[in-house]
Design a protein around this motif. Structure first.
Motif, PDB file in Angstrom:
ATOM      1  N   ILE A  85       0.684  -1.474  -0.067  1.00 32.94           N
ATOM      2  CA  ILE A  85       0.054  -0.069  -0.245  1.00 32.94           C
ATOM      3  C   ILE A  85       0.570   1.040   0.352  1.00 32.94           C
ATOM      4  O   ILE A  85       0.213   2.421  -0.764  1.00 32.94           O
ATOM      5  CB  ILE A  85      -0.613  -0.305   0.876  1.00 32.94           C
ATOM      6  CG1 ILE A  85      -2.370  -1.143   1.111  1.00 32.94           C
ATOM      7  CG2 ILE A  85      -1.693   1.688   1.560  1.00 32.94           C
ATOM      8  CD1 ILE A  85      -2.672  -1.509   2.006  1.00 32.94           C
ATOM      9  N   THR A  86       1.906   1.317   0.654  1.00 32.93           N
ATOM     10  CA  THR A  86       3.152   2.275   0.884  1.00 32.93           C
ATOM     11  C   THR A  86       3.655   2.330  -0.871  1.00 32.93           C
ATOM     12  O   THR A  86       3.841   3.451  -0.948  1.00 32.93           O
ATOM     13  CB  THR A  86       4.306   1.962   1.834  1.00 32.93           C
ATOM     14  OG1 THR A  86       4.029   2.197   2.806  1.00 32.93           O
ATOM     15  CG2 THR A  86       5.064   3.040   1.815  1.00 32.93           C
ATOM     16  N   THR A  87       3.589   1.803  -0.875  1.00 32.31           N
ATOM     17  CA  THR A  87       4.421   1.674  -2.574  1.00 32.31           C
ATOM     18  C   THR A  87       2.948   2.376  -3.463  1.00 32.31           C
ATOM     19  O   THR A  87       3.752   2.965  -4.349  1.00 32.31           O
ATOM     20  CB  THR A  87       5.041   0.363  -3.049  1.00 32.31           C
ATOM     21  OG1 THR A  87       6.083  -0.344  -2.433  1.00 32.31           O
ATOM     22  CG2 THR A  87       5.241   0.171  -5.030  1.00 32.31           C
ATOM     23  N   ALA A  88       2.425   1.555  -3.390  1.00 33.23           N
ATOM     24  CA  ALA A  88       1.090   2.341  -4.730  1.00 33.23           C
ATOM     25  C   ALA A  88       0.975   4.118  -4.422  1.00 33.23           C
ATOM     26  O   ALA A  88       1.520   4.511  -5.043  1.00 33.23           O
ATOM     27  CB  ALA A  88       0.316   1.668  -4.538  1.00 33.23           C
ATOM     28  N   LEU A  89       0.662   4.598  -3.269  1.00 34.63           N
ATOM     29  CA  LEU A  89       1.046   5.588  -3.062  1.00 34.63           C
ATOM     30  C   LEU A  89       1.939   6.670  -2.582  1.00 34.63           C
ATOM     31  O   LEU A  89       2.024   8.073  -3.701  1.00 34.63           O
ATOM     32  CB  LEU A  89       0.209   5.881  -1.351  1.00 34.63           C
ATOM     33  CG  LEU A  89      -0.861   5.221  -0.766  1.00 34.63           C
ATOM     34  CD1 LEU A  89      -1.819   5.109   0.818  1.00 34.63           C
ATOM     35  CD2 LEU A  89      -2.369   5.814  -1.390  1.00 34.63           C
TER      36      LEU A  89
END
Length: 440
Positions: A85-89
């Motif tokens: 999720i951190t990668t996506a955001l």
């Protein structure tokens, strides 16, 4: 700023290497553990969680969000822990910390929502179901529910499956709620599940549950005989199936390739979000969802292939996921035409070592034995003999069964003897092994 730049750099390197959905976020979190609390997030954040169907539902909601004309950030390739999720955001974040999107659609592992939502709260959360899944690491449904309950922020608008009593109980602690469900008679099944009945006791008071009908396992029209927990009336519901199309709210037809219970729930959950959150009209939603086929190789649960002159239909089933297997087998049985079924179990997981095959005994393989159009069943991989023993107890005759622990031998047999369309059931861990052997 350093954590954002590092993440973006690792995303770029990962793309060159064909990887990179987890490591960039992990590095950013090492540099700044609370980075998700520091960035400016989109005004609409839709989290999607549950045991089965969350990746497909996330992808469908992402498609709908983009069709509404909004800028969207989404982790729709299945990296559903905080690192993914951190990668996506951060991948769509400016170096000054603003995510360049109007809507975030985030798939979240049901056991790890507490960790993810320590730093921000989604505006909406879709909970599709809680089913028996990978018990060697997840344990019971009750354990997973207890973990998920800790991860639901009190201010989040819940979008819940009314048919699942394990999900419905979350509405007692959080508001507001939007309900979705399925009532179509064509999808109803016997009141008693095949082996394990995870709906026999109420999750709120442990009283006895009764059902008018069931759609899938413990999902259906239920009522507790002691605390009166019962199925709420959904705002959005699959009411019928006509000419291969789901009918939503007795009005809108949405065509799908398979009219299975899972397809129905994934679709109507997406419909609820698109209609109530994104403000799309029913016709707009129907146009987007009808015949929706995902192209992403990581999330494509259904794929078409060829073996010589014979078509091969791949149905993804996570190993250790009883409901997924039962759903795939049910689809094969209901198709009704002659077929060869191939089941590959060569590695149980990409992430952890496991060799517990007890989950096979909860799967309704008996429905294959009772289907005369299933001419042959071929099992392959390291655990082929474990599967074969289960199929033998299910009543599948030895004359219909081929066992190959060696996948090369299995493919040779399949190529030399295949005379009907093929249905392939296996997991992420093993599908590539089949594909690489498809070449002549």
């Amino acid at each position: 700023m350093l954590s954002i730049i590092t993440c973006k750099l690792l995303i770029f390197i990962g793309r060159l290497l064909g990887r990179g959905s987890v490591m960039p976020g992990r590095a950013a979190l090492i540099l700044r553990p609370d980075i998700l609390a520091r960035i400016k997030l989109p005004p609409i954040i839709v989290a999607v969680t549950g045991s089965n169907g969350k990746t497909t539902t996330t992808d469908l909601i992402c498609k709908a969000a983009k069709a509404s004309g909004k800028r969207v950030v989404c982790n729709n390739i299945g990296s559903n822990l905080i690192e993914g999720i951190t990668t996506a955001l951060l991948g769509q974040c400016s170096i000054w910390g603003k995510v360049k999107a109007d809507i975030a659609v985030l798939e979240c592992d049901e056991r790890h929502c507490e960790n993810i939502f320590r730093y921000f709260s989604p505006t909406h959360m879709v909970i599709g179901n809680l089913l028996r899944d990978q018990t060697s690491r997840n344990g019971s449904i009750e354990f997973v529910a207890s973990r998920l309950r800790k991860g639901i922020p009190s201010t989040t608008h819940l979008i819940l499956n009314a048919d699942d009593p394990n999900v419905a109980v979350f509405a007692q602690e959080n508001a507001p709620v939007t309900w979705f469900g399925v009532t179509a008679e064509a999808l109803r099944t016997a009141n008693t599940p095949y082996v394990a009945d995870d709906g026999v006791r109420c999750t709120a008071c442990y009283g006895k549950m009764t059902y008018t009908y069931r759609i899938l396992d413990h999902l259906g029209d239920y009522m507790c005989t002691e605390c009166n927990l019962s199925r709420p009336s959904p705002a959005h519901v699959v009411t019928d199936i006509i000419d291969g199309a789901f009918v939503v709210n007795d009005d809108i037809k949405i065509k799908q390739r398979f009219t299975s219970p899972f397809a129905a729930y994934n679709m109507v959950a997406t419909y609820a979000v698109a209609h109530d959150v994104f403000g799309m009209t029913s016709m707009q939603i129907a146009d987007i969802l009808s015949e929706s086929v995902t192209k992403n190789q990581y999330i494509n649960r259904i794929q078409d292939m060829k073996l010589g002159d014979q078509p091969v239909l791949f149905l993804l089933c996570k190993h250790e996921n009883i409901t997924g297997y039962n759903g795939a087998l049910r689809s094969i049985v209901e198709l009704g035409h002659d077929t060869t079924v191939v089941i590959i179990v060569d590695a149980l997981s990409r992430k952890y070592s496991a060799n517990d095959m007890s989950w096979l005994w909860d799967i309704n393989f008996e429905q294959l034995a009772a289907a005369p159009h299933v001419k042959r069943v071929i099992v392959g991989g390291l655990f082929a003999h474990d599967v074969a023993v289960r199929l033998d107890f299910a009543g599948i005759e030895q004359s219909r069964l081929d066992i190959h622990a060696n996948l090369d031998d299995m493919m040779t047999t399949l190529k030399e003897t295949s005379d009907s369309p093929i249905h392939l059931i296996t997991c992420f861990t093993d599908i590539a092994k089949f594909k690489e052997r498809l070449a002549p």
